[in-house]
Design a protein around this motif. Structure first.
Motif, PDB file in Angstrom:
ATOM      1  N   ASN A  12       0.810  -1.218   0.000  1.00 57.36           N
ATOM      2  CA  ASN A  12       0.000   0.000   0.000  1.00 57.36           C
ATOM      3  C   ASN A  12       0.842   1.266   0.000  1.00 57.36           C
ATOM      4  O   ASN A  12       0.465   2.266  -0.621  1.00 57.36           O
ATOM      5  CB  ASN A  12      -0.928   0.000   1.222  1.00 57.36           C
ATOM      6  CG  ASN A  12      -2.070  -0.977   1.084  1.00 57.36           C
ATOM      7  OD1 ASN A  12      -2.916  -0.834   0.223  1.00 57.36           O
ATOM      8  ND2 ASN A  12      -2.082  -1.990   1.943  1.00 57.36           N
TER       9      ASN A  12
ATOM     10  N   VAL B   7     -13.183   0.162  -0.453  1.00 54.62           N
ATOM     11  CA  VAL B   7     -11.910  -0.467  -0.090  1.00 54.62           C
ATOM     12  C   VAL B   7     -11.712  -0.343   1.415  1.00 54.62           C
ATOM     13  O   VAL B   7     -11.900   0.732   1.996  1.00 54.62           O
ATOM     14  CB  VAL B   7     -10.730   0.212  -0.830  1.00 54.62           C
ATOM     15  CG1 VAL B   7      -9.403  -0.344  -0.329  1.00 54.62           C
ATOM     16  CG2 VAL B   7     -10.862   0.015  -2.330  1.00 54.62           C
ATOM     17  N   TYR B   8     -11.319  -1.458   2.051  1.00 52.03           N
ATOM     18  CA  TYR B   8     -10.999  -1.455   3.470  1.00 52.03           C
ATOM     19  C   TYR B   8      -9.486  -1.543   3.669  1.00 52.03           C
ATOM     20  O   TYR B   8      -8.834  -2.400   3.081  1.00 52.03           O
ATOM     21  CB  TYR B   8     -11.609  -2.670   4.172  1.00 52.03           C
ATOM     22  CG  TYR B   8     -13.111  -2.705   4.247  1.00 52.03           C
ATOM     23  CD1 TYR B   8     -13.841  -1.610   4.693  1.00 52.03           C
ATOM     24  CD2 TYR B   8     -13.799  -3.865   3.889  1.00 52.03           C
ATOM     25  CE1 TYR B   8     -15.225  -1.657   4.776  1.00 52.03           C
ATOM     26  CE2 TYR B   8     -15.176  -3.927   3.973  1.00 52.03           C
ATOM     27  CZ  TYR B   8     -15.883  -2.816   4.412  1.00 52.03           C
ATOM     28  OH  TYR B   8     -17.252  -2.878   4.495  1.00 52.03           O
ATOM     29  N   ALA B   9      -8.947  -0.684   4.547  1.00 50.89           N
ATOM     30  CA  ALA B   9      -7.590  -0.870   5.055  1.00 50.89           C
ATOM     31  C   ALA B   9      -7.749  -1.671   6.346  1.00 50.89           C
ATOM     32  O   ALA B   9      -7.987  -1.112   7.418  1.00 50.89           O
ATOM     33  CB  ALA B   9      -6.922   0.479   5.307  1.00 50.89           C
ATOM     34  N   TYR B  10      -7.639  -2.992   6.251  1.00 44.72           N
ATOM     35  CA  TYR B  10      -8.120  -3.834   7.347  1.00 44.72           C
ATOM     36  C   TYR B  10      -7.135  -3.993   8.496  1.00 44.72           C
ATOM     37  O   TYR B  10      -7.481  -4.586   9.529  1.00 44.72           O
ATOM     38  CB  TYR B  10      -8.557  -5.206   6.826  1.00 44.72           C
ATOM     39  CG  TYR B  10      -7.455  -6.121   6.331  1.00 44.72           C
ATOM     40  CD1 TYR B  10      -6.694  -6.887   7.202  1.00 44.72           C
ATOM     41  CD2 TYR B  10      -7.209  -6.251   4.959  1.00 44.72           C
ATOM     42  CE1 TYR B  10      -5.718  -7.741   6.733  1.00 44.72           C
ATOM     43  CE2 TYR B  10      -6.244  -7.100   4.484  1.00 44.72           C
ATOM     44  CZ  TYR B  10      -5.489  -7.855   5.377  1.00 44.72           C
ATOM     45  OH  TYR B  10      -4.525  -8.702   4.918  1.00 44.72           O
TER      46      TYR B  10
ATOM     47  N   ARG C  57     -11.131   1.699   8.345  1.00 53.03           N
ATOM     48  CA  ARG C  57     -10.819   2.803   7.437  1.00 53.03           C
ATOM     49  C   ARG C  57     -11.277   2.365   6.058  1.00 53.03           C
ATOM     50  O   ARG C  57     -10.930   1.267   5.612  1.00 53.03           O
ATOM     51  CB  ARG C  57      -9.307   3.073   7.425  1.00 53.03           C
ATOM     52  CG  ARG C  57      -8.878   4.286   6.620  1.00 53.03           C
ATOM     53  CD  ARG C  57      -9.014   5.541   7.449  1.00 53.03           C
ATOM     54  NE  ARG C  57      -8.733   6.722   6.648  1.00 53.03           N
ATOM     55  CZ  ARG C  57      -7.511   7.230   6.465  1.00 53.03           C
ATOM     56  NH1 ARG C  57      -6.462   6.627   6.992  1.00 53.03           N
ATOM     57  NH2 ARG C  57      -7.353   8.323   5.766  1.00 53.03           N
ATOM     58  N   GLY C  58     -12.075   3.174   5.405  1.00 51.62           N
ATOM     59  CA  GLY C  58     -12.598   2.763   4.111  1.00 51.62           C
ATOM     60  C   GLY C  58     -12.788   3.922   3.160  1.00 51.62           C
ATOM     61  O   GLY C  58     -12.904   5.081   3.586  1.00 51.62           O
ATOM     62  N   TRP C  59     -12.798   3.608   1.867  1.00 56.73           N
ATOM     63  CA  TRP C  59     -13.012   4.600   0.809  1.00 56.73           C
ATOM     64  C   TRP C  59     -14.020   4.024  -0.179  1.00 56.73           C
ATOM     65  O   TRP C  59     -13.856   2.887  -0.656  1.00 56.73           O
ATOM     66  CB  TRP C  59     -11.703   4.901   0.064  1.00 56.73           C
ATOM     67  CG  TRP C  59     -10.630   5.453   0.924  1.00 56.73           C
ATOM     68  CD1 TRP C  59     -10.315   6.765   1.130  1.00 56.73           C
ATOM     69  CD2 TRP C  59      -9.668   4.707   1.692  1.00 56.73           C
ATOM     70  NE1 TRP C  59      -9.244   6.882   1.975  1.00 56.73           N
ATOM     71  CE2 TRP C  59      -8.832   5.630   2.345  1.00 56.73           C
ATOM     72  CE3 TRP C  59      -9.464   3.343   1.899  1.00 56.73           C
ATOM     73  CZ2 TRP C  59      -7.792   5.245   3.177  1.00 56.73           C
ATOM     74  CZ3 TRP C  59      -8.431   2.950   2.734  1.00 56.73           C
ATOM     75  CH2 TRP C  59      -7.609   3.887   3.364  1.00 56.73           C
TER      76      TRP C  59
ATOM     77  N   ALA D 254      -7.660  -4.540   1.772  1.00 59.02           N
ATOM     78  CA  ALA D 254      -6.246  -4.319   1.433  1.00 59.02           C
ATOM     79  C   ALA D 254      -5.427  -4.275   2.711  1.00 59.02           C
ATOM     80  O   ALA D 254      -5.709  -3.470   3.614  1.00 59.02           O
ATOM     81  CB  ALA D 254      -6.088  -3.015   0.657  1.00 59.02           C
TER      82      ALA D 254
ATOM     83  N   ALA E 218      -5.724   0.142  -0.764  1.00 57.98           N
ATOM     84  CA  ALA E 218      -5.899   1.187   0.245  1.00 57.98           C
ATOM     85  C   ALA E 218      -4.969   2.366  -0.024  1.00 57.98           C
ATOM     86  O   ALA E 218      -5.354   3.531   0.135  1.00 57.98           O
ATOM     87  CB  ALA E 218      -5.657   0.625   1.640  1.00 57.98           C
TER      88      ALA E 218
ATOM     89  N   GLN F  99      -6.311   6.111  -0.935  1.00 51.65           N
ATOM     90  CA  GLN F  99      -5.931   7.258  -0.114  1.00 51.65           C
ATOM     91  C   GLN F  99      -5.307   8.362  -0.957  1.00 51.65           C
ATOM     92  O   GLN F  99      -5.602   9.552  -0.772  1.00 51.65           O
ATOM     93  CB  GLN F  99      -4.957   6.815   0.981  1.00 51.65           C
ATOM     94  CG  GLN F  99      -4.366   7.949   1.822  1.00 51.65           C
ATOM     95  CD  GLN F  99      -5.360   8.600   2.771  1.00 51.65           C
ATOM     96  OE1 GLN F  99      -6.563   8.380   2.659  1.00 51.65           O
ATOM     97  NE2 GLN F  99      -4.860   9.405   3.687  1.00 51.65           N
TER      98      GLN F  99
END
Length: 384
Positions: A58, A101-104, A119-121, A160, A191, A195
């Motif tokens: 990422n 999209v998740y930054a898991y 955190r997601g977009w 991600a 992610a 961002q």
């Protein structure tokens, strides 16, 4: 540069090559910090694509995506490649387009365990709508004899993270199932790209071909078979999306330019008296009681088009002097205009095609000047 192209980024060279095979005439473009892109057009179209390689992760993806956005000011950024499927929701070879999209890996460690900090977009609405339409039409996939059923496009979340996921029972797998169980696929770059797009104001779409199950069954033999196919499917859908996206934006720009030109055109009011009543005609003239609209055609033939292009040069200069075009855009516009003049004077079928493509590129450069865009619409028609 103006928004007349789409940036496509990949993490792996295999994914890069799958997209590159879709491009005609790719030319190397050097970023001042050493990053190399290739700029070409999708085969059989005038859609320009800037292709770049981010490498894995990422963080790297975010840096290169930000660099590409600043360098090209694209209409959109598409991140394209392969991913692992989650929960058996997508079959090998299918394409997953991220709705979000998740930054898991975000969380906080406390005495009673690790707590998720999601955190997601979300994907841009317009791109999602267009992608859904293309999926319904379902004519984007390459013909691949012997590959069985045609790939399908699925829409849903993509997770991600920072590790390669290949287990159904690991702590990471349980974490994803507990907190992100609507995700269809998992990978390591989305992610970062999301961002970068969020901070830069650039629309981002994540498009992934399913190459494995991320469940412990991933192995080299399957990778050799499915990775190229999954990458090719993702590249096919992404390049089709890029073509349609720029086509829609071109139509919108032309519509706005025509409206602006109509609003700016001075109204010439001419009256004609008939039986003691007055008829008002806007933007036209009356001769012998007949109405003739002011629709002066361009002069016929290449000589006429070259003359019109010479006149357009003065309009460019005027907009530059007035501050509507910055120095860099003005220089690039003049270069494209000179190229169009040269090809127009050749008067061949191929030169006509090249003239039209150059004028379309020029229209993208001056997209912020509706009057110039409207003039170029007429010149493009003449160039054909």
């Amino acid at each position: 540069m103006s928004k007349d192209l789409v940036v496509i980024l990949t993490a792996l060279n295999l994914e890069y090559q799958a997209v590159r095979r879709k491009l005609a005439g790719p030319q190397v473009h050097h970023h001042e910090r050493g990053t190399r892109f290739e700029v070409g057009t999708v085969q059989g179209t005038s859609c320009r694509v800037a292709l770049g390689l981010t490498n894995k992760g990422n963080h790297s993806a975010a840096v290169i995506a930000e660099r590409a956005i600043q360098e090209f000011s694209p209409a959109a950024v598409l991140f394209v490649g392969v991913a692992g499927a989650l929960w058996d929701t997508a079959r090998l070879g299918d394409v997953v387009m991220a709705t979000h999209v998740y930054a898991y890996h975000g969380g906080t460690s406390e005495d009673d365990g690790l707590k998720a900090r999601p955190r997601g977009w979300e994907a841009p609405h317009g791109i999602s709508q267009l992608a859904a339409h293309l999926a319904r039409v379902n004519d984007w996939a390459d013909d691949a004899p012997g590959h069985g059923r045609a790939p399908q496009v699925r829409f849903g979340a993509i997770a991600a993270g920072e590790v390669v996921q290949n287990s159904k029972i690991s702590a990471e797998a349980q974490w994803i199932r507990q907190h992100y169980n609507d995700a269809l696929a998992i990978e390591m770059e989305a992610a970062g790209v999301a961002q970068a797009g969020h901070l830069s104001g650039a629309p981002v779409a994540i498009i992934r071909g399913i190459s494995d199950r991320a469940d412990g069954t991933k192995n080299s033999a399957k990778d050799r078979n499915w990775q190229p196919r999954a990458a090719a499917n993702a590249a096919a859908f992404a390049t089709r999306l890029a073509v349609e996206l720029l086509g829609e934006q071109e139509q919108i720009a032309m519509s706005r330019a025509e409206k602006a030109q109509s609003a700016d055109r001075p109204a010439e009011r001419v009256s004609n008296t008939v039986h003691n009543s007055t008829v008002g005609i806007m933007a036209g003239s009356v001769k012998d009681s007949n109405v003739h609209l002011n629709t002066a055609p361009l002069a016929a033939g290449p000589t006429g088009l070259v003359a019109e292009l010479n006149g357009f040069r003065e309009h460019l200069k005027h907009h530059h002097v007035e501050g509507a075009l910055d120095d860099d855009t003005y220089r690039e516009a003049l270069a494209d205009l000179e190229s169009a003049r040269r090809t127009a004077s050749e008067n061949t079928l191929d030169s006509s095609r090249r003239t039209t493509m150059t004028l379309k590129r020029l229209r993208g450069l001056v997209a912020d000047c509706p009057v110039l865009v409207a003039e170029l619409a007429h010149l493009i028609t003449a160039g054909r």
